[in-house]
Scaffold this motif. Structure first.
Motif, PDB file in Angstrom:
ATOM      1  N   MET A 276      51.047 -51.957  25.445  1.00 12.25           N
ATOM      2  CA  MET A 276      51.314 -50.508  26.465  1.00 12.25           C
ATOM      3  C   MET A 276      51.960 -50.765  26.911  1.00 12.25           C
ATOM      4  SD  MET A 276      47.040 -49.485  27.833  1.00 12.25           S
ATOM      5  CE  MET A 276      48.200 -48.514  28.850  1.00 12.25           C
ATOM      6  N   VAL A 277      53.154 -52.226  27.764  1.00 15.37           N
ATOM      7  CA  VAL A 277      53.930 -51.997  28.213  1.00 15.37           C
ATOM      8  C   VAL A 277      55.412 -51.853  27.493  1.00 15.37           C
ATOM      9  CG1 VAL A 277      55.370 -52.778  29.948  1.00 15.37           C
ATOM     10  CG2 VAL A 277      52.636 -52.427  30.129  1.00 15.37           C
ATOM     11  N   LYS A 278      54.976 -52.940  26.323  1.00 12.45           N
ATOM     12  CA  LYS A 278      56.331 -53.149  25.670  1.00 12.45           C
ATOM     13  C   LYS A 278      56.663 -51.467  25.066  1.00 12.45           C
ATOM     14  CE  LYS A 278      54.595 -56.863  23.608  1.00 12.45           C
ATOM     15  NZ  LYS A 278      54.398 -58.590  23.142  1.00 12.45           N
ATOM     16  N   ASN A 279      55.347 -51.076  24.554  1.00 13.07           N
ATOM     17  CA  ASN A 279      55.661 -49.880  22.849  1.00 13.07           C
ATOM     18  C   ASN A 279      55.779 -48.823  23.891  1.00 13.07           C
ATOM     19  OD1 ASN A 279      55.946 -51.587  21.885  1.00 13.07           O
ATOM     20  ND2 ASN A 279      53.690 -51.537  21.293  1.00 13.07           N
ATOM     21  N   MET A 292      50.802 -50.318  35.207  1.00 15.30           N
ATOM     22  CA  MET A 292      51.568 -51.936  35.504  1.00 15.30           C
ATOM     23  C   MET A 292      50.829 -52.916  36.814  1.00 15.30           C
ATOM     24  SD  MET A 292      53.793 -51.810  33.626  1.00 15.30           S
ATOM     25  CE  MET A 292      54.573 -52.905  35.013  1.00 15.30           C
ATOM     26  N   ILE A 293      49.461 -51.287  37.401  1.00 12.65           N
ATOM     27  CA  ILE A 293      48.412 -52.480  38.451  1.00 12.65           C
ATOM     28  C   ILE A 293      47.846 -52.856  37.789  1.00 12.65           C
ATOM     29  CG2 ILE A 293      46.890 -51.422  40.420  1.00 12.65           C
ATOM     30  CD1 ILE A 293      48.998 -49.212  41.009  1.00 12.65           C
ATOM     31  N   LYS A 294      47.079 -52.622  37.358  1.00 12.77           N
ATOM     32  CA  LYS A 294      46.635 -54.055  36.096  1.00 12.77           C
ATOM     33  C   LYS A 294      46.942 -55.323  35.637  1.00 12.77           C
ATOM     34  CE  LYS A 294      43.407 -53.544  32.145  1.00 12.77           C
ATOM     35  NZ  LYS A 294      42.887 -52.197  31.396  1.00 12.77           N
ATOM     36  N   LEU A 295      48.083 -55.072  35.118  1.00 12.69           N
ATOM     37  CA  LEU A 295      48.869 -55.782  34.699  1.00 12.69           C
ATOM     38  C   LEU A 295      49.443 -56.666  35.893  1.00 12.69           C
ATOM     39  CD1 LEU A 295      49.656 -57.644  31.735  1.00 12.69           C
ATOM     40  CD2 LEU A 295      52.560 -56.576  32.664  1.00 12.69           C
ATOM     41  N   SER A 296      49.199 -56.635  36.836  1.00  9.89           N
ATOM     42  CA  SER A 296      49.771 -57.763  37.991  1.00  9.89           C
ATOM     43  C   SER A 296      48.435 -58.179  38.518  1.00  9.89           C
ATOM     44  CB  SER A 296      49.896 -56.606  39.389  1.00  9.89           C
ATOM     45  OG  SER A 296      49.294 -55.874  39.385  1.00  9.89           O
TER      46      SER A 296
END
Length: 681
Positions: A276-279, A292-296
């Motif tokens: 999701m972040v890359k695309n 972004m919070i979930k990824l951290s």
């Protein structure tokens, strides 16, 4: 009712049925918060200055001040791109109207032209606002957004409201059109592209879709840059897409022994959010921040899993003997295999000789006697990425199996699943137990002992000389556990673990039980870890907009399909258990974990406690803080910690109580001394 009136009514119903559109769960992502959740704090879901999207009345929000400002920003955008008309943008958005309408669940009464105009003004305002934060972009000296600091914070708050969103694909469409009219791809404002990115773009210049991906990714970075400079994200450590790396999940997959069903899910979630972040594949701006919070948080869990695995390898008992055994096995174990290959080779050679073929006997062992297993990477989630990262197929298969196993675990009751996994009981035994327990519960509670008998037998079995006897009656559902094939030792641990799966005590009670609080070093706000009696929590600043941001992130999770990404909700539940009163807030503030900018500790504790009101929590979902809660409750359940807590709570809770205890001890000592002297005399 007459026949004609009845017929017209039936036709009206038929027209309504014919006009229904199929529900597209992927597109429908923008809801209105239900009344029960809204009434807890209505202001947290309403824009104060800026209305975005069709759910809010644009003319009433902020007295309509920002509506005229949107027109100014649109005019400045056209000037910056050397355009004189919005015709191209209007036509492009009109093609997206139906798709954009499908994103909103509630009925929208705007006409086509009104709806497209709304998307144009709101979308261009957001993009131009992000652009103005770049140093190279000239700003209007009379722009109140940049003259008054509070106004930018209010706009950032309003842009992250659950009901105040535009579809992200509308923003990306406008952004790509604006960028194509303003600058070539190689020049992207303040965010200068490094050599590696330039090479990547150069290689992909011939591909329009690749160029679009670069532009969309940049839009996400501009949005994160805008929010990270606003309250409360300055302390939350939300970073851009350039910070994403898939090395941690790949590294954990290489440690095949470290992969458990919950960790396999975390690895899969990390790779999924990474895509999701890359695309830049987000639903809206709130989804971007949530991702972004979930990824951290997932990064934090992977770091801990890798650390635990490395520590376990270094300090595992008998590791030296294991190495010696491995050396011996490398020498000895291939011998039977070689002998077996030789037998197979000779048999194969005899068959070939009978068929008339002649060859050197040494060439026998070059034949693939056993067919090589086909490595089907397509059967593994993110198999291509795992293979490119150097993960062996056997390890990738284990990752896939554990991921599917996790889905089966989720069918079990949450407390049973957590307890079984914590004590090391396999899925097969857990399923057999759950099945047999379900059958027995349907037999009118046959052979079900009352709680008092269980407690009596349990206390009796705690005697040292009886501790090793396999007395299954001391365990609730002991017969079912035994029939399921669970070892008695693990069954006892399962019983003890189920007893401690409950909400954690509040901060004051934890301190009484010997738990120490420490401010965590991680930048991630949602980092919580418990080890060796020390609870580490990342600092949280409680200020005016903290509740609003948390409430809207929780609302987004509440309306996510299957409620599968409830990381903010899990954090809220943990903090709600930790904070019960102003004393808990005061204690956490003393330890540097909380920064209470609201001033009143009672207001802060009430705010935290109300975050969970009317919030649905999935019963079968494994909370990311479940292991931390279990370890803390296990620590508090130790007898010495319970005794210390009772002493502190009952006798040392105030200076006067402490003085009375000391006086009683002194009087007791004097009485003993007097008795001794009287006996001597």
């Amino acid at each position: 009712m007459s026949r004609d009136a009845l017929s017209s009514h039936i036709k009206a119903i038929d027209r309504k049925l014919a006009g229904l559109t199929p529900i597209n769960s992927e597109e429908r992502c923008m809801y209105k918060v239900h009344e029960q959740l809204r009434k807890v704090n209505e202001k947290a879901y309403k824009p104060m200055l800026l209305a975005i999207g069709p759910y809010n009345y644009h003319g009433k929000v902020g007295q309509g001040f920002m509506e005229e400002h949107k027109l100014r920003y649109l005019k400045q955008m056209l000037k910056r791109t050397n355009e004189s008309s919005v015709e191209a943008y209007f036509r492009a958005l009109r093609e997206l109207e139906e798709r954009a309408r499908n994103c909103y669940v509630e009925c929208i009464s705007l006409t086509t032209n009104e709806f497209v105009e709304m998307m144009l003004l709101d979308g261009c305002f957001i993009i131009e606002l992000f652009h103005k934060l770049e140093d190279e972009t000239p700003r209007d000296d009379h722009d109140p957004i940049f003259q008054m600091r509070w106004m930018r914070n209010e706009i950032a708050r309003d842009l992250l409201l659950f009901e105040n969103q535009l579809p992200f694909f509308v923003l990306t469409k406008l952004f790509m059109m604006i960028e194509s009219n303003q600058t070539p791809l190689g020049h992207l404002g303040e965010h200068t592209i490094n050599n590696e990115q330039t090479n990547e773009i150069t290689c992909l210049e011939s591909s329009t879709s690749a160029d679009q991906r670069v532009q969309i990714k940049r839009l996400g970075d501009l949005a994160i840059s805008f929010f990270s400079g606003s309250s409360p994200f300055q302390e939350w450590g939300v970073e851009g897409s350039s910070s994403y790396s898939a090395e941690k999940p790949f590294r954990l997959c290489r440690m095949h022994k470290a992969i458990t069903p919950p960790l396999a899910k975390i690895v899969h979630e990390h790779l999924k959010v990474g895509d999701m972040v890359k695309n830049a594949d987000f639903k809206h701006l709130l989804d971007l921040i949530h991702a972004m919070i979930k990824l951290s948080v997932l990064d934090m869990e992977l770091d801990r899993a890798i650390e635990r695995q490395e520590v376990g390898i270094k300090f595992k008992k008998g590791v030296i003997f294991k190495h010696l055994f491995d050396v011996i096995s490398r020498v000895v174990s291939p011998l039977p295999a070689k002998i077996e290959n030789m037998k197979n080779g000779i048999c194969y050679a005899v068959k070939l000789q009978k068929s008339g073929l002649k060859f050197n006997i040494i060439e026998i062992f070059k034949f693939p006697y056993r067919p090589k297993k086909i490595e089907d990477w397509s059967s593994i989630p993110y198999g291509t990425e795992l293979r490119t990262a150097g993960v062996k197929f056997k390890m990738a298969e284990k990752f896939r199996d554990k991921l599917y196993e996790n889905e089966v675990w989720e069918f079990l009751p949450e407390y049973d699943a957590i307890a079984f996994q914590d004590v090391g009981v396999g899925l097969e035994e857990a399923m057999r137990f759950s099945y047999s327990l379900g059958l027995n519960k349907n037999e009118d509670g046959k052979k079900k002992l009352c709680g008092a008998i269980f407690n009596m037998v349990k206390k009796f079995m705690c005697l040292p000389f009886l501790n090793k006897i396999e007395h299954w009656n001391s365990i609730p559902e002991g017969r079912e556990l035994k029939e399921a094939g669970v070892e008695f030792k693990k069954a006892k641990k399962f019983r003890d673990t189920k007893d401690i799966i409950k909400p954690i005590p509040n901060a004051t009670e934890l301190k009484e039980r010997g738990v120490k609080f420490k401010k965590a070093k991680q930048r991630t706000t949602f980092s919580i870890q418990f080890s060796n009696g020390v609870l580490e929590i990342s600092p949280l600043r409680i200020e005016d907009e903290t509740e609003t941001v948390l409430r809207n992130l929780i609302a987004f999770e509440q309306y996510s399909p299957y409620n599968d990404s409830s990381y903010i909700t899990d954090y809220m539940c943990f903090m709600d258990d930790l904070i019960d009163s102003p004393k808990d807030v005061e204690l956490l503030c003393q330890k540097g974990i909380l920064e209470n900018w609201l001033g009143d500790n009672e207001v802060a504790s009430t705010m935290v406690n109300k975050l969970g009101h009317h919030v649905a929590i999935s019963a079968n979902r494994y909370s990311i803080y479940a292991k931390t809660s279990i370890d803390m409750n296990r620590h508090c359940a130790k007898r010495w910690n319970e005794w210390k807590a009772n002493l502190r709570h009952n006798y040392f809770n105030s200076p006067w109580a402490l003085l009375s205890v000391l006086a009683a001890i002194l009087l007791l000592g004097l009485a003993i001394t007097q008795t001794v002297f009287s006996i001597i005399n």
